[in-house]
Structures are given as C-alpha cells and as structure tokens.
Design a protein around this motif. Structure first.
Motif, PDB file in Angstrom:
ATOM      1  N   SER A 212     -18.403 137.323  54.273  1.00  0.00           N
ATOM      2  CA  SER A 212     -17.284 137.617  55.205  1.00  0.00           C
ATOM      3  C   SER A 212     -15.972 137.057  55.321  1.00  0.00           C
ATOM      4  N   PHE A 213     -16.214 135.654  54.820  1.00  0.00           N
ATOM      5  CA  PHE A 213     -14.833 134.899  54.736  1.00  0.00           C
ATOM      6  C   PHE A 213     -14.482 134.207  53.049  1.00  0.00           C
ATOM      7  N   ASP A 214     -15.248 134.522  52.331  1.00  0.00           N
ATOM      8  CA  ASP A 214     -15.039 133.828  51.065  1.00  0.00           C
ATOM      9  C   ASP A 214     -14.222 134.710  50.350  1.00  0.00           C
ATOM     10  N   VAL A 215     -13.314 133.873  49.707  1.00  0.00           N
ATOM     11  CA  VAL A 215     -12.272 134.774  48.848  1.00  0.00           C
ATOM     12  C   VAL A 215     -12.015 133.551  47.622  1.00  0.00           C
ATOM     13  N   PRO A 216     -11.734 134.092  46.376  1.00  0.00           N
ATOM     14  CA  PRO A 216     -11.086 133.129  45.401  1.00  0.00           C
ATOM     15  C   PRO A 216      -9.799 132.566  45.799  1.00  0.00           C
ATOM     16  N   GLY A 217      -9.670 131.335  45.399  1.00  0.00           N
ATOM     17  CA  GLY A 217      -8.359 130.539  45.853  1.00  0.00           C
ATOM     18  C   GLY A 217      -7.724 130.115  44.642  1.00  0.00           C
ATOM     19  N   ILE A 218      -6.110 129.759  44.568  1.00  0.00           N
ATOM     20  CA  ILE A 218      -5.707 129.314  43.649  1.00  0.00           C
ATOM     21  C   ILE A 218      -5.285 127.747  44.021  1.00  0.00           C
ATOM     22  N   LEU A 219      -5.258 126.809  42.855  1.00  0.00           N
ATOM     23  CA  LEU A 219      -4.854 125.648  43.297  1.00  0.00           C
ATOM     24  C   LEU A 219      -4.055 125.273  41.985  1.00  0.00           C
ATOM     25  N   ALA A 220      -2.432 124.528  42.317  1.00  0.00           N
ATOM     26  CA  ALA A 220      -1.521 124.575  41.323  1.00  0.00           C
ATOM     27  C   ALA A 220      -0.490 123.494  41.811  1.00  0.00           C
ATOM     28  N   PRO A 221       0.533 123.060  40.897  1.00  0.00           N
ATOM     29  CA  PRO A 221       1.167 121.978  41.347  1.00  0.00           C
ATOM     30  C   PRO A 221       2.030 122.360  42.427  1.00  0.00           C
ATOM     31  N   ASP A 222       2.457 123.553  42.703  1.00  0.00           N
ATOM     32  CA  ASP A 222       3.436 123.999  43.595  1.00  0.00           C
ATOM     33  C   ASP A 222       3.132 125.300  43.767  1.00  0.00           C
ATOM     34  N   ALA A 223       3.972 125.823  44.944  1.00  0.00           N
ATOM     35  CA  ALA A 223       3.852 127.346  45.612  1.00  0.00           C
ATOM     36  C   ALA A 223       4.443 128.198  44.264  1.00  0.00           C
ATOM     37  N   ALA A 224       5.333 127.798  43.581  1.00  0.00           N
ATOM     38  CA  ALA A 224       6.025 128.676  42.566  1.00  0.00           C
ATOM     39  C   ALA A 224       4.855 129.140  41.552  1.00  0.00           C
ATOM     40  N   ALA A 225       4.249 127.994  41.291  1.00  0.00           N
ATOM     41  CA  ALA A 225       2.963 128.296  40.253  1.00  0.00           C
ATOM     42  C   ALA A 225       1.874 129.404  40.879  1.00  0.00           C
ATOM     43  N   CYS A 226       1.475 129.032  42.099  1.00  0.00           N
ATOM     44  CA  CYS A 226       0.723 129.831  42.951  1.00  0.00           C
ATOM     45  C   CYS A 226       1.085 131.462  42.564  1.00  0.00           C
ATOM     46  N   LEU A 227       2.514 131.609  43.014  1.00  0.00           N
ATOM     47  CA  LEU A 227       3.097 132.907  42.976  1.00  0.00           C
ATOM     48  C   LEU A 227       3.062 133.519  41.490  1.00  0.00           C
ATOM     49  N   ARG A 228       3.230 132.760  40.496  1.00  0.00           N
ATOM     50  CA  ARG A 228       3.099 133.353  39.367  1.00  0.00           C
ATOM     51  C   ARG A 228       1.758 133.712  38.995  1.00  0.00           C
ATOM     52  N   VAL A 229       0.773 133.148  39.084  1.00  0.00           N
ATOM     53  CA  VAL A 229      -0.783 133.429  39.043  1.00  0.00           C
ATOM     54  C   VAL A 229      -0.941 134.688  39.693  1.00  0.00           C
ATOM     55  N   ASP A 230      -0.281 134.838  41.104  1.00  0.00           N
ATOM     56  CA  ASP A 230      -0.630 135.819  41.895  1.00  0.00           C
ATOM     57  C   ASP A 230      -0.198 137.344  41.184  1.00  0.00           C
ATOM     58  N   VAL A 232       0.049 137.557  38.147  1.00  0.00           N
ATOM     59  CA  VAL A 232      -0.789 138.173  36.909  1.00  0.00           C
ATOM     60  C   VAL A 232      -1.898 138.771  37.312  1.00  0.00           C
ATOM     61  N   LEU A 233      -2.610 138.208  38.563  1.00  0.00           N
ATOM     62  CA  LEU A 233      -3.765 138.828  39.096  1.00  0.00           C
ATOM     63  C   LEU A 233      -3.851 140.075  39.781  1.00  0.00           C
ATOM     64  N   VAL A 234      -2.613 140.620  40.330  1.00  0.00           N
ATOM     65  CA  VAL A 234      -2.444 141.846  40.675  1.00  0.00           C
ATOM     66  C   VAL A 234      -1.423 142.714  39.848  1.00  0.00           C
ATOM     67  N   ASN A 235      -1.235 142.306  38.478  1.00  0.00           N
ATOM     68  CA  ASN A 235      -0.807 143.005  37.521  1.00  0.00           C
ATOM     69  C   ASN A 235       0.616 143.483  37.745  1.00  0.00           C
ATOM     70  N   ASP A 236       1.417 142.348  38.294  1.00  0.00           N
ATOM     71  CA  ASP A 236       2.760 142.542  39.045  1.00  0.00           C
ATOM     72  C   ASP A 236       3.568 141.697  38.042  1.00  0.00           C
ATOM     73  N   PRO A 237       4.244 142.123  36.858  1.00  0.00           N
ATOM     74  CA  PRO A 237       4.986 141.379  36.075  1.00  0.00           C
ATOM     75  C   PRO A 237       6.087 140.668  36.701  1.00  0.00           C
ATOM     76  N   GLU A 238       6.435 139.484  36.256  1.00  0.00           N
ATOM     77  CA  GLU A 238       7.521 138.747  36.678  1.00  0.00           C
ATOM     78  C   GLU A 238       9.023 139.543  36.305  1.00  0.00           C
ATOM     79  N   PRO A 239       9.887 139.639  37.235  1.00  0.00           N
ATOM     80  CA  PRO A 239      11.223 140.104  36.992  1.00  0.00           C
ATOM     81  C   PRO A 239      11.725 139.716  35.867  1.00  0.00           C
ATOM     82  N   GLU A 240      12.343 140.618  35.087  1.00  0.00           N
ATOM     83  CA  GLU A 240      13.004 140.289  33.609  1.00  0.00           C
ATOM     84  C   GLU A 240      13.982 139.098  33.707  1.00  0.00           C
TER      85      GLU A 240
END
Length: 474
Positions: A212-230, A232-240
């Motif tokens: 009911s509560f478990d989800v995968p989570g991401i650890l990275a040096p900063d929030a900007a890196a978490c955003l980049r991984v997100d 990738v995982l939702v197949n939303d490429p970074e802006p050009e």
C-alpha cells in the motif's frame, strides 16, 4: 586506479569527452577505495571489473558517433530489495541469503541501465526495509559521513545508497520509500531523495514491505539530478539545449546553480514562485539545529519571492494515526512473510520479525477501515492546500542519532518513529515528496522537504530545483 587505465582511443568533444563512462566508473571506484570501511558497510555486492568493461564499451560507442544516452556518465547503486540479474535479492536479511540469484533486472534497474547508468553495486539496507534509521544486524550499519563527533546512523531504510552517493561511490542510488526510506537517509547524509506518486515508476522486481505504501525512490547529489532521472523514467526527454552528460565531472555544481538567473528559476518553477504551506505547529517539534537551519532557509526563500503560509494541517498527523492504528504495514508485512516467519522466524532481526508477527493480530475490518480513512484524508489534504503547491518542512525533526544511543529497544523504537514523523504522510496519502540538501556548499545532516499534491511529481521536482538555486546563491 590511474586515469591512464581508462583512456579512450578517440578525442571526444568538450561536451562529451571520449572517456566519459570509464572515467566516471574509475572515479567512483577510487572514492570507494578512499573510504574502505564506509564502502564495506554500504556496498554489499560489487561488479568493479564488469562495470569498467561496460563503461569502456559505452565509450567506444561514443567514439563511433553514437549519441550519448540521457544518463551518460552516471554510476548506479541498487538497494538490495531490487532484482539485479546474478545477485540475490536478500533485502538486507540472512533469511534470504540462500535464495537463488535473480534471473533478470527489476524493471526500473533495466530502465536506468538502458538510459546510460553503469551499475556498480548492491547497496545495504535495513532488513526488509522495516526501519527508518538504517541499522542492519547482519551486514553492519552504514554511517553518515557528515558528523564526526560519534558514529551516527545514515538513516534508512535506504542507508547504503545514501552513503554511496554522499561519498561519490555512485552518482545515483535506487532506493525504496515506505515511510521516508529514501528521504530520511538523504537528509542524514546531505544528498537529495525523491519519493514519487505510486505507479509513476515501474516496480516489477521490487521486494515489498507494504504494497500500500512502497514505491521506488531516487537518491542523488541534488534535486536537479532527481529531476533528470525522473524525466528518463517517465520517458520525457529534457528540453533541447539542456541535455548534458551526467557525471560528477560534468554535473551542475554550486557555482552554476548560484549563477542561475531569475528567468531560469521562473521557468523551472512554472509561472513564478508559488505559495507553500508551513504546518502551524511545526517549529515546536524540531530540535534546535534543525529549527535554526529551517528558519534560515525559509527566510531566504521568502526573500527570493516564495510565499510561505502557516496553517493547521491536522490531516498529516491523522494520516499517521490511521495507518498505525489500522496496522497496515504490519498486516501487509505479515501477509508477505507469514510462511518464512513460521519456517525460520529465529533468523529475522529481533527488531523486525516480531513487529511483522503483530500483523497476524490485525482484524480485517480494522485494516480495511484504515485504508478507507486514508483515502478520505487525501481528499482533505488536497482541498486544504487551496492555491498552494505543497507543504514545506524539514525532512527529519532531529539530527542523525548516535548508534550507541539506540542499543535499548525502547530508545530505538522511539527514535525510529520520530525519524519518519514528517515524511510518512506522503506515503500514507500517496503524495510526491523530495528532500534536498539546503546548502550544497556545506552539506549538513539536515534536509529540506517539499511535499506536493498527488500526481504532481514533475511540479514538485521543478520547485525543488528552483529552491535549490535560490538557497545556493551567494
């Protein structure tokens, strides 16, 4: 390992060096060698030689003109509750030590590797993820590298991953989050941790504690890196124009964050800075160092244009109470472990197995009523936010406790419950939540946490990046 061992046979470019992957792996291995005891406690299985071979093969593709993948140069550690082909998914327990190796990677591990991350190690964790402090009786307890006054816990349950990222033994770590299991160790170790809404990331191949509560989570040096991984995982490429290799040598540093313009921040935050809510009685529950840091950070955010509104949020504590009184985690853990507990209960950690056994005593109507109550509270939370984008708090109300202070069971249980006091409502109400280090220059064992509306994951991460930029300006 000398850099001559990872030289590539082509020159590469300024944006994408020819030895991008191999140099990143070599750097991570060098950092592990520089911290042998921390590496022993954080990394339970390693593939040093295979990782270097894989990295060199990726660099050969770069030399051949193949475009770098979105996570090019990233190195990856994986929590021991996710399948990795060839490794036993033992979830930090001796109960599963004799289980057969996983035949394939978990879906999210496969996605991260396909996106360019080079897998280095399996990371330590609290046994079966049932604990917020990171203690592990069988494999040893990883320690936060930020506080040298005494051996202090790294936080849990994703303890090894947080230490690995903090010490540069990995660029990214895959964790899980049941009550704060990615965000708590992120805070204690001075890195970022992201808990997504349920269903945002694939979870096939993850060993559950509480479905009911478990989800995968991401650890990275900063929030900007978490955003980049997100992305990738939702197949939303970074802006050009924003895409770049993801390695310590080429990741955005403090200077780049500090130099970001107000226009950059407004773009990241959406249409200007939004309103955020501070729980009315929040400051009363914080230890002095946490309160001091939090007040300093919120003042800087206000000065930059964020509107912070204090208001009562009783639904946060009510959600915790509903889950606790409904025995949800214990009941689900017992459901998953019943056969093993009957067969080899003595092999469980004494602070894990007996708590799972309590799930046998949870009546079905109590369990079901608690889940229904949480659905009601989620609606109350969403309505209470009004025009606000989320709730801002410290990640943990205290500093990382000393290992010696947790020897008595009562002391352990009290500290464990306090550690997830502020993080658990995001799990109970299925909300995206991110912990970020408030100061990238002088990282502390204190995190700043933003929790948003259900399903508003991208907005939460973009706001976290904007806050990170504000807080790291001179």
């Amino acid at each position: 390992m000398s850099m001559s061992q990872v030289d590539a046979p082509c020159a590469g470019t300024r944006a994408v060096p020819s030895d991008l992957h191999a140099a990143s792996v070599a750097r991570a291995l060098s950092n592990a060698a520089a911290h042998p005891e921390a590496a022993r406690l954080a990394l339970l299985a390693r593939r040093d030689h295979a990782a270097l071979a894989e990295a060199r093969a990726r660099d050969a593709l770069l030399c051949a003109g193949v475009a770098p993948p979105p996570l090019a140069g990233a190195t990856l550690g994986v929590k021991a509750c996710f399948d990795v082909a060839g490794w036993v998914t033992h979830a930090g327990s001796r109960v599963l030590a004799g289980a057969p190796p996983a035949p394939r990677d978990a879906a999210i591990v496969q996605a991260l590797r396909h996106a360019g991350a080079t897998l280095l190690a399996q990371n330590n964790m609290t046994e079966f993820a049932y604990g917020a402090l990171g203690l592990n009786r069988w494999h040893g307890t990883p320690l936060t590298p930020l506080m040298a006054d005494a051996p202090r816990v790294a936080g849990g349950s994703s303890s090894g991953g947080a230490v690995a990222v903090a010490l540069g033994m990995a660029t990214l770590a895959l964790g899980s989050d049941t009550s704060g299991s990615a965000r708590i160790p992120a805070a204690f170790c001075g890195v970022a941790g992201f808990k997504p809404s349920r269903g945002r990331y694939p979870d096939a191949g993850m060993a559950y504690l509480s479905p009911s509560f478990d989800v995968p989570g991401i650890l990275a040096p900063d929030a900007a890196a978490c955003l980049r991984v997100d992305r990738v995982l939702v197949n939303d490429p970074e802006p050009e124009g924003m895409a770049r290799p993801m390695s310590p040598r080429h990741a955005p540093g403090v200077a780049e964050l500090a130099g970001a313009s107000a226009d950059d921040d407004a773009r990241l935050a959406g249409a200007g800075y939004p309103m955020l809510v501070l729980p009315e009685d929040l400051l009363d529950i914080l230890d002095a160092p946490v309160r001091q840091a939090f007040e300093a950070w919120t003042e800087r955010l206000r000065a930059a244009g964020f509107t912070l509104r204090r208001q009562p949020l009783p639904w946060l504590t009510q959600a915790a109470q509903a889950a606790r009184e409904g025995g949800i985690i214990a009941a689900e853990a017992y459901m998953l472990h019943r056969a093993r507990l009957a067969r080899s209960g003595e092999d469980y950690d004494p602070r894990v197995g007996p708590r799972m056994l309590l799930g046998a005593q949870v009546p079905a109507h109590v369990y079901a009523s608690a889940l229904a109550r949480l659905r009601e509270l989620r609606c109350c939370y969403q309505q209470a936010l009004g025009e606000a984008a989320g709730v801002l708090t410290p990640t943990v109300p205290m500093l990382a406790p000393a290992v010696a202070s947790l020897e008595a069971d009562d002391a352990y249980l009290q500290a464990n419950a306090r550690a997830f006091n502020l993080t658990e409502f995001a799990n109970r109400l299925d909300l995206p939540s991110v912990s970020l280090p408030g100061d990238l220059r002088a990282r502390q064992s204190i995190g700043l946490m933003l929790t948003g509306r259900g399903g508003d994951d991208r907005r939460v991460l973009e706001l976290a990046v904007a806050m990170e930029r504000v807080l790291n300006r001179p």
